[in-house]
Design a protein around this motif. Sequence first.
Motif: not given
Length: 438
Positions: A26-33, A68-81
């Motif tokens: 996204q142009p106005d935000r750092k990349p996220r995975i 990050m969500t909790s639980g057995v299978l966690r969902e992650y959102i990572i921001e990269v510089q």
Amino acid sequence: MNTTSETKGVITLNSVHISPVSLELQPDRKPRIKFCYSEKLDEHFDQLDGEFTGIGPVKFLGCVVVAMTSGVLREYIIEVQLLIKTKTVLLDNLNFRALIASSQELYRWLKINMISTSHMEDAEVIKIEKSIENSITVVNDSTEILFQHSSKLSTHISGKIAAQDIASIKFVNEQGLDLSEFLKQLESFRRLFTLLTGQILNKEEIILHHDLAKSNDGKFFQLELIQIEENKKSSIYPDLSFDYSEIKDQFSHIVEKWSNSNSIQSSMNLIYANYYLDQVDVETNFLNACIGFEVLHRETMDFKSIDDDEFKARKSLIKQNITDQKIKDWILSQIQNSNKPRFRERLESVRDIIEFIETDPTEFIKNAVDNRNSYVHYERNRKNILNGFQLWVLTLKMHILVKALLCTQLGLPKELIENKLKSVAPKIQNLRGRAYWT
């Protein structure tokens, strides 16, 4: 208009391939995975490798877990510089000789023009000087830091030629460094720049010098920077700001002191978020400023209520004369840190600087102590608690106090710092309304 693009791919984490992974640009935000993973991850990663549809092999640098969500299978959102596209993701053995980052904020701060205009027989003549480099200092006995001034020409579709001045910060290491090490040095300089100017150093372009850009097998790699970082607008509120011309003679010493002092950098890091993060609440900013002040004071200006030998002697008397072990242990635990100054005492020790910022230093110290204790110890019924605009102004004053102390430790002239404080104080006192802090 939303111009977010998303693609799918795979990343390698702890030698494990994870798929599917979503990559958002996204142009106005750092990349996220975004991805799911069963194990708990560290909050920070130096780098991650991956490959995505439509992009190919990539490397993510400066990765931070933002959700990050909790639980057995966690969902992650990572921001990269930094997101780099390359023909291969094997960058671990890849070194570079130099990194050059250009910035308009740096150009305006240095105020060095390479382009001049003159008139001759009704014609405008543009003169462009040769590129010049000014060495600042050498840090860590290996990396040289320089300011680079140059100009570039571009041709408009109409046929007109445009000339533009460029200022860059250049890091040179003749032995070669990998990209992540160069980026750490650049980020460190950005924080120093913010401390000295109150401005944000946006990186418009990064160039890697390829003299040493080859791996152990001798092959060269092509790198393409997809997105560096979203541009941030500098704040409009009053702040300490030093022109380069005012500190030019001391600047080499300032950079060396900054590079070699963990306490100075740690203190600045705590108030740095106020400049670079959009959604940090005023309470967090206030606490960061208080902790930043305590960190700097403890490491550089610490003092004791009594002499260390006298303090040890008093503890020995307690141990010798109290026979009940539980009572003895309780008393010793209570006085363990009693010889260290409290927050109020630390503020009182820099009252001479506070007097430049606040017309009533006693009231300022009282407000800072009461509000800091209220948040740290969570005392609901404590009096004299500020909120909203009043707390924001108190936070701003704490920031400026910390910055003045940091600049003192970096070796800026005392008279210059005091003159800047005298200049900024009336602007703080005249602040009105919500426009500054909302």
